[in-house]
Design an enzyme around this catalytic site. Sequence first.
Site, mmCIF file in Angstrom:
data_model
loop_
_atom_site.group_PDB
_atom_site.id
_atom_site.type_symbol
_atom_site.label_atom_id
_atom_site.label_comp_id
_atom_site.label_asym_id
_atom_site.label_seq_id
_atom_site.Cartn_x
_atom_site.Cartn_y
_atom_site.Cartn_z
ATOM 1 N N ARG A 86 38.005 34.798 34.202
ATOM 2 C CA ARG A 86 37.488 36.180 34.259
ATOM 3 C C ARG A 86 36.685 36.500 32.999
ATOM 4 O O ARG A 86 37.043 36.115 31.897
ATOM 5 C CB ARG A 86 38.663 37.157 34.376
ATOM 6 C CG ARG A 86 38.232 38.610 34.241
ATOM 7 C CD ARG A 86 39.219 39.572 34.853
ATOM 8 N NE ARG A 86 40.465 39.690 34.112
ATOM 9 C CZ ARG A 86 41.471 40.482 34.489
ATOM 10 N NH1 ARG A 86 41.389 41.193 35.616
ATOM 11 N NH2 ARG A 86 42.574 40.539 33.777
ATOM 12 N N ARG B 279 52.557 38.389 32.128
ATOM 13 C CA ARG B 279 52.156 39.453 33.058
ATOM 14 C C ARG B 279 52.615 39.157 34.473
ATOM 15 O O ARG B 279 52.981 40.068 35.214
ATOM 16 C CB ARG B 279 50.639 39.664 33.002
ATOM 17 C CG ARG B 279 50.237 40.420 31.739
ATOM 18 C CD ARG B 279 48.846 40.100 31.318
ATOM 19 N NE ARG B 279 47.875 40.671 32.203
ATOM 20 C CZ ARG B 279 46.679 40.134 32.446
ATOM 21 N NH1 ARG B 279 46.329 38.993 31.872
ATOM 22 N NH2 ARG B 279 45.852 40.729 33.235
ATOM 23 N N LYS C 121 42.012 43.719 42.357
ATOM 24 C CA LYS C 121 42.099 45.170 42.579
ATOM 25 C C LYS C 121 40.902 45.906 41.976
ATOM 26 O O LYS C 121 40.267 46.734 42.632
ATOM 27 C CB LYS C 121 43.404 45.732 41.973
ATOM 28 C CG LYS C 121 44.657 45.072 42.531
ATOM 29 C CD LYS C 121 45.913 45.647 41.927
ATOM 30 C CE LYS C 121 46.040 45.492 40.418
ATOM 31 N NZ LYS C 121 46.124 44.087 39.956
ATOM 32 N N ARG D 246 53.308 51.003 38.357
ATOM 33 C CA ARG D 246 53.663 49.603 38.140
ATOM 34 C C ARG D 246 55.168 49.409 38.049
ATOM 35 O O ARG D 246 55.612 48.269 37.865
ATOM 36 C CB ARG D 246 53.044 49.134 36.828
ATOM 37 C CG ARG D 246 51.854 48.182 37.017
ATOM 38 C CD ARG D 246 51.330 47.952 35.641
ATOM 39 N NE ARG D 246 50.598 46.768 35.399
ATOM 40 C CZ ARG D 246 49.261 46.717 35.335
ATOM 41 N NH1 ARG D 246 48.535 47.767 35.614
ATOM 42 N NH2 ARG D 246 48.672 45.604 34.997
ATOM 43 N N ARG E 90 39.114 38.817 28.190
ATOM 44 C CA ARG E 90 40.149 39.753 27.775
ATOM 45 C C ARG E 90 41.192 39.030 26.942
ATOM 46 O O ARG E 90 41.543 37.901 27.227
ATOM 47 C CB ARG E 90 40.812 40.373 29.018
ATOM 48 C CG ARG E 90 40.112 41.635 29.467
ATOM 49 C CD ARG E 90 40.620 42.140 30.783
ATOM 50 N NE ARG E 90 42.064 42.357 30.853
ATOM 51 C CZ ARG E 90 42.665 42.953 31.890
ATOM 52 N NH1 ARG E 90 41.937 43.386 32.900
ATOM 53 N NH2 ARG E 90 43.978 43.099 31.905
#
Length: 214
Positions: A128, A172, A15, A89, A161
């Site tokens: 990532r 998550r 996203k 969310r 992260r």
Amino acid sequence: MGEILVFLGPPGAGKGTLASWYREKTGARHISTGDVLRQAVKDGTEVGKVAAGYMDAGKLVPLEVILDVLFEAVPNFSEGTILLDGFPRTVEQAEALDQRLSEKGLEVNRVVLFEIPDEDVVKRLSSRLLCPECGAVYNLESAPPKQEGVCDACGESLIRRRDDEPDSIRERLKVYWDSTAPLVSYYKERGKLIPIDASKGIQEVRAELEKVSG
Ligand code: ADP
Ligand code: AMP
């Protein structure tokens, strides 16, 4: 005429990556509640202090906190195109947004759903990298920086992260399926949902987004 666009999908679906591209292409305003919260944590603000524990654990920050964050970041929804990434969310958040928008005669116009299997999310999040300075996002496999460990845009050292660790990724995904996935039918019933296949390569997902977002 501006519009209000939402990017919906699991963490790691791409996203933020696609939102950055869309912003550059169209001049839309990109609001990532995750980015706003990470900045607040970095700045050591009150919101940051409350949010940090939830974020590290992969949990959602409480409703009142996230609404304050969003409405402070976007005091006025009627100027230009606004792209919401990572908000809403939960159904509660979507209802609060609808309420705020309807007071101004506005509504969410389109919701792009990034569809991707959980296994792909785990792979993407495990590789990532983030620039802590300018927020640029990279991937060791699919979108590496030109120079290893260094941001192409601003030269800062890249980091992972804290919530991209395996335990947090699992949590998550669980939170996504329990609390966020119900938004798929929420927006489908309202005729706003546009699903795209987010498991393809970045160029292909861009092309799909281009087709559906006008
Ligand atoms: P989200 O904002 O949905 O959490 P990101 O945009 O941060 O997701 O993307 C997650 C990771 O996957 C990043 O490392 C990014 O570089 C990479 N990525 C994004 N889109 C794709 C894609 N279509 N194919 C492969 N990797 C991707
Ligand atoms: P993201 O950058 O979208 O992956 O978000 C990172 C983290 O910020 C999430 O795991 C949550 O802890 C928090 N967060 C971001 N957006 C929201 C939201 N809309 N509601 C609650 N928590 C959020």
